[in-house]
Enzyme design. Structure first.
Site, mmCIF file in Angstrom:
data_model
loop_
_atom_site.group_PDB
_atom_site.id
_atom_site.type_symbol
_atom_site.label_atom_id
_atom_site.label_comp_id
_atom_site.label_asym_id
_atom_site.label_seq_id
_atom_site.Cartn_x
_atom_site.Cartn_y
_atom_site.Cartn_z
ATOM 1 C CE1 TYR A 1 33.976 8.213 -0.056
ATOM 2 C CE2 TYR A 1 32.085 7.098 1.194
ATOM 3 C CZ TYR A 1 33.287 7.854 1.056
ATOM 4 O OH TYR A 1 33.551 8.352 2.281
ATOM 5 C CG ASP B 1 25.883 8.484 -3.527
ATOM 6 O OD1 ASP B 1 25.643 9.583 -3.408
ATOM 7 O OD2 ASP B 1 26.746 8.191 -2.814
ATOM 8 N NE ARG C 1 17.074 5.242 20.276
ATOM 9 C CZ ARG C 1 16.083 4.512 20.152
ATOM 10 N NH1 ARG C 1 15.330 3.909 19.124
ATOM 11 N NH2 ARG C 1 15.706 4.128 21.779
ATOM 12 C CE LYS D 1 31.447 14.077 1.012
ATOM 13 N NZ LYS D 1 30.849 12.967 1.862
#
Length: 396
Positions: free
Chosen positions: A113, A185, A61, A210
């Site tokens: 978004y 973004d 992690r 994406k």
């Protein structure tokens, strides 16, 4: 973490072409086996030579070789020093906003978004972080909205789904004059077509799901920065909140990154042809694509981008009934949320990706029931155009 160590053929990699960097960043043949592609590190824990003494990894992690490889590679492509990968684009957003203290204020572009809008208005506000949404078609319009507690400005460009272009450099100057960070973004453009850090942004984020991964089989996000202070704070939160991607997803995203240049070129080639086709179709009211000279911010897009990308939106004549018949008759283009994959995807933002945006705000933004968003894939352009043509005819 820093930049990866390259072999003696790669000492000048930062000055190499995009495709060369995308393939070779961090890809040093394995010292034990000679494997050209670094193996996936699936181990969750790492042997220590003494208590607290290790080779840079103690628990997956906190850090993982495969994840670090991806983080370093994407940072290099964005012109950044530091990259941090997360389990999704939304987790990236949440981690950045969690770096703010309660009582902080955020300014966001209003055409954002739907998932980001939902987080700002439903989650962040409950943690004491308020957001003001501003139309930034003119960057100077941001100025009256700064407050003493404004800590961060958040923009997308092009915006989703109406593809407005925001002047990154101008917004950065306003933000920095008020002591605020600028987050951009860059999902729609990818590092291939746009590098916001070079235009004054402090943090660049991507939904890796994406274009960066590009094959619709990974959910992941990433943040890149040149600011070591920002990096250290986000790195602490990455470990503390634990929203990290798996080693396997990191491997797939790193593999996708290697073909980003060739994919983005084809996405754009196809998008330009489809935009031109739709502009001449009698069933279409408006085509929104920054690569068309008819786009109101075409010149700004030319100035701050190196291309126009594979995303376009268009308004159909008629009603949602016409839109649904159109969608049901498509053969190669898939009705589905998301974007940036090799396959073409189409959706109606008002009832899909932006359903969480209030009806009032959707109306202000022009996100109507007949606005259709198309993520143009890399299929043969003629097949996509023929598919659109026959389905539009069927809808009327």
């Amino acid at each position: 973490m820093g930049q990866p160590t390259f072999d003696n053929k790669s000492h000048d990699l930062a000055a190499s072409g995009f495709g060369t960097r995308a393939i070779h960043a961090g890809h040093v043949p394995d010292g034990l086996t000679g494997a050209v592609i670094p193996p996936i590190s699936l181990s969750t824990t790492f042997k220590q030579s003494a208590a607290g003494v290790h080779k840079g990894f103690d628990y997956s992690r906190s850090g993982n070789p495969t994840r670090n490889n991806f983080e370093d590679a994407v940072a290099l492509l964005e012109g950044g020093k530091h990259g941090l990968a997360f389990s999704s684009g939304s987790a990236t957003t949440a981690t950045i906003i969690n770096s703010l203290q309660a009582g902080s204020h955020v300014i966001s572009v209003n055409d954002v978004y739907g998932g980001t809008y939902r987080y700002f208005t439903k989650v962040a506000v409950g943690n004491g972080v308020d957001t003001t949404f501003v139309d930034l078609a003119n960057a100077d319009d941001i100025e009256p909205h700064f407050k003493e507690n404004t800590k961060l400005v958040w923009i997308e460009t092009p915006t989703n789904p109406t593809l407005r272009i925001i002047d990154i450099e101008a917004v950065a100057k306003h933000a920095h004059a008020h002591g605020a960070y600028l987050v951009v973004d860059n999902t729609f453009m990818s590092p291939y077509f746009q590098n916001p850090l070079a235009l004054g942004a402090d943090i660049v984020v991507h939904s890796v799901t994406k274009y960066i991964n590009g094959h619709s089989d990974v959910v992941m996000g990433v943040a890149i920065t040149n600011d070591t202070t920002i990096y250290e704070k986000l790195k602490f939160l990455q470990n503390s909140l634990g929203a990290v991607p798996s080693a396997f997803d990191s491997f797939l995203a790193r593999r996708g990154l290697m073909t980003l240049e060739v994919r983005m070129k084809r996405h754009e080639e196809n998008a330009i042809r489809i935009a031109e086709f739709l502009s001449k179709n009698s069933h279409i009211e408006e085509v929104i694509y920054p690569g068309l000279s008819s786009h109101p911010q075409h010149e700004l897009a030319r100035r701050q981008q190196r291309g126009f990308g594979g995303m376009l939106s268009f308004r159909m004549k008629g009603t949602l009934d016409n839109v649904n018949v159109f969608l049901q008759n498509l053969q190669y283009i898939t009705l589905a949320e998301s974007l940036g994959g090799v396959e073409s995807l189409i959706e109606v933002p008002a009832v899909m990706t932006h359903g969480s945006v209030s009806e009032e705000d959707r109306a202000k933004l022009g996100i109507t029931d007949t606005l259709v968003r198309l993520s143009v894939g890399i299929e043969t352009a003629e097949d996509l155009i023929n598919d659109l043509a026959q389905s539009l005819d069927a809808a009327y």
